[in-house]
Design a protein around this motif. Structure first.
Motif: not given
Ligand code: GDP
Ligand code: IMO
Ligand code: MG
Length: 432
Positions: A250-255, A326-330
């Motif tokens: 989830s950090g990829i989009w803002p980061g 694993a679930a939150i990371a997708g």
């Protein structure tokens, strides 16, 4: 969609670097999106060992472009040191390294602040002491954050530093413990040092968002490498014993500015056991003394921090925690690392639930103050005696090791596609 993310599903040091190094062959651009030089990756190529902490691991592959995204915090002297070390090993970063002009900069006052906070014994996080948290604090606080692009405008930089350093010096005066001398920074010295860093890194600084979007249009394959692990994620980790950035995908989009929908695959990396550096709850920790299994794992797995050299805390695999991350990371699939470290143990335990207030829970609790009261419920599996560092195929692993991998897969709910049995890239089992 040809882009991939490699993410750690535990408390960091899952051997993400090795997986990034292997996957580099099938990608064009490697991208760091979070953290700073709190990360530490060791990569082994035959008799050569490389260590990077701020440069993306993928920089070791000469065909890859490497991007340090806007979500990263950069300590320029460390960056320049790593660039220099790579040059000495015959790896050039010229025309291959891009640094976001919007990444935030770590200054000496961040490192002092980090150490000041960590002296409060009862509340210490056990940080790497690299100024990471204070730098992200200044980013979120806006008033005192300085971005890489600003280093290239000396007058502007000096004007900003004048205000910030006056403020930080006042803080150090107030909060330095009694008996110690407060550190005081001098504007001219800090300005002069950082102006020079600005000049040195100027060739690499760019609008990385625009570059990455163009690359996607050109059908380039992006490889995102997470620093830290999902249990250290600022939002979803074991707060407050976490790092200060989003280490989940989830950090990829803002980061980086790259939308999540551009990701093709997410690979969750985990150790065949668990480690943690720094403070905070760790239900499956093996705190069983110098002759215990915890110490045996530490010695065999060489579990000492890459960045700080601290001994890593070691324990059994926690399937409850990894199912949650694993679930939150997708995550789409798993890479199970350091399986060889467990060879020779008579039995191996897997945590499948937590006992809390007389009841058994199967789901993870990320609140540190509750997690610290959870007692692990274990399933016990038979170990294997043989060393496995030479094994190349799943079927050649001892039956007990195959069953262990199968059980991890069942409990986490994802296929295991990669198994690592040694530090070298050749010591890897790829499962079709
Ligand atoms: P990262 O931060 O996730 O990239 O991981 P680190 O580099 O901090 O820690 C992983 C360590 O394990 C490194 O020293 C690797 O060389 C080593 N390593 C990687 N895979 C294996 C493996 O399968 N077996 C063993 N024994 N060591 C491994
Ligand atoms: P890689 O990328 C393991 C831990 C620190 C501390 C907490 C906060 O190598 O997996 P910080 O300095 O970030 O404010 O410290 O996070 N930590 C790591 N632990 N691997 C890392 O990175 C880590 N980066 C930070 O030990 O507990
Ligand atoms: Mg590491």
């Amino acid at each position: 969609m040809h882009s991939t993310c490699v993410v750690g599903l535990q408390w960091g040091d899952e051997a993400k670097g090795k997986i990034v190094d292997i996957l580099g062959a099938n990608h064009d651009i490697v991208v760091r999106y979070n953290g700073g030089n709190n990360a530490g990756h060791t990569i082994v190529h035959g008799d050569k060992t490389f260590k990077v902490s701020i440069l993306p691991t993928g920089i070791l592959k000469p065909h890859l472009q490497a991007v340090i995204g806007n979500g990263v915090v950069i300590y320029p002297p460390q960056l320049l040191k790593e660039i220099e070390q790579l040059k000495e090993s015959g790896i050039s970063v010229t025309n291959r390294l891009l640094i976001s002009d919007h990444a935030h900069v770590i200054f000496p006052y961040h490192i002092i602040e980090d150490k000041l906070t960590e002296t409060e014994k009862s509340g210490a996080i056990g940080t790497t002491g690299r100024g990471i948290g204070p730098c992200y604090q200044d980013k979120a606080g806006r008033v005192h954050g300085i971005r890489v692009g600003e280093l290239l405008y000396p007058q502007h930089l000096k004007a900003r530093l004048a205000k910030i350093i006056a403020y930080k010096n006042a803080i150090f005066q107030t909060f330095t413990p009694e008996g110690a001398t407060p550190q005081q920074l001098h504007l001219e010295a800090v300005y002069d040092e950082y102006r020079k860093y600005g000049e040195a890194i100027k060739p690499y600084v760019t609008d990385s968002v625009q570059y990455l979007h163009q690359s996607l249009q050109d059908k380039k394959r992006l490889l995102f490498e997470a620093a830290q692990g999902s249990l250290l994620d600022l939002d979803h980790g074991t707060f407050p014993y976490v790092t200060s950035s989003s280490s989940l995908p989830s950090g990829i989009w803002p980061g980086t500015g790259v939308p999540a929908k551009m990701l093709g695959k997410i690979i969750g990396v985990l150790k065949a056991y668990t480690t943690r550096v720094g403070n905070g709850p760790f239900p499956t920790e093996l705190d069983d003394g110098p002759t215990g299994i915890g110490e045996r794992i530490r010695q065999k797995g060489r579990e000492f921090g890459t960045v700080t050299g601290r001994p890593r805390r070691c324990g059994w695999f926690d399937a409850v925690a990894c199912r949650y991350t694993a679930a939150i990371a997708g995550a789409d699939e798993l890479a199970v690392m350091l399986l060889d470290v467990l060879s020779g143990l008579e039995e191996i335990k897997i945590c499948v639930g937590y006992e809390l207030d007389g009841a058994v829970r199967r789901s993870f609790i990320s609140d540190a103050h509750i997690l610290e009261n959870c007692k692990p419920k274990y399933e016990v599996m038979e170990g294997w005696k043989e060393e496995i560092t030479h094994v190349k195929k799943l079927n050649d692993l001892p039956a007990q090791a195959q069953r262990y991998i199968q059980r991890i897969s069942e409990l986490v709910g994802l296929p295991v596609k990669t198994i690592s049995v040694g530090p070298d890239r050749d010591q890897t089992i790829i499962i079709d």
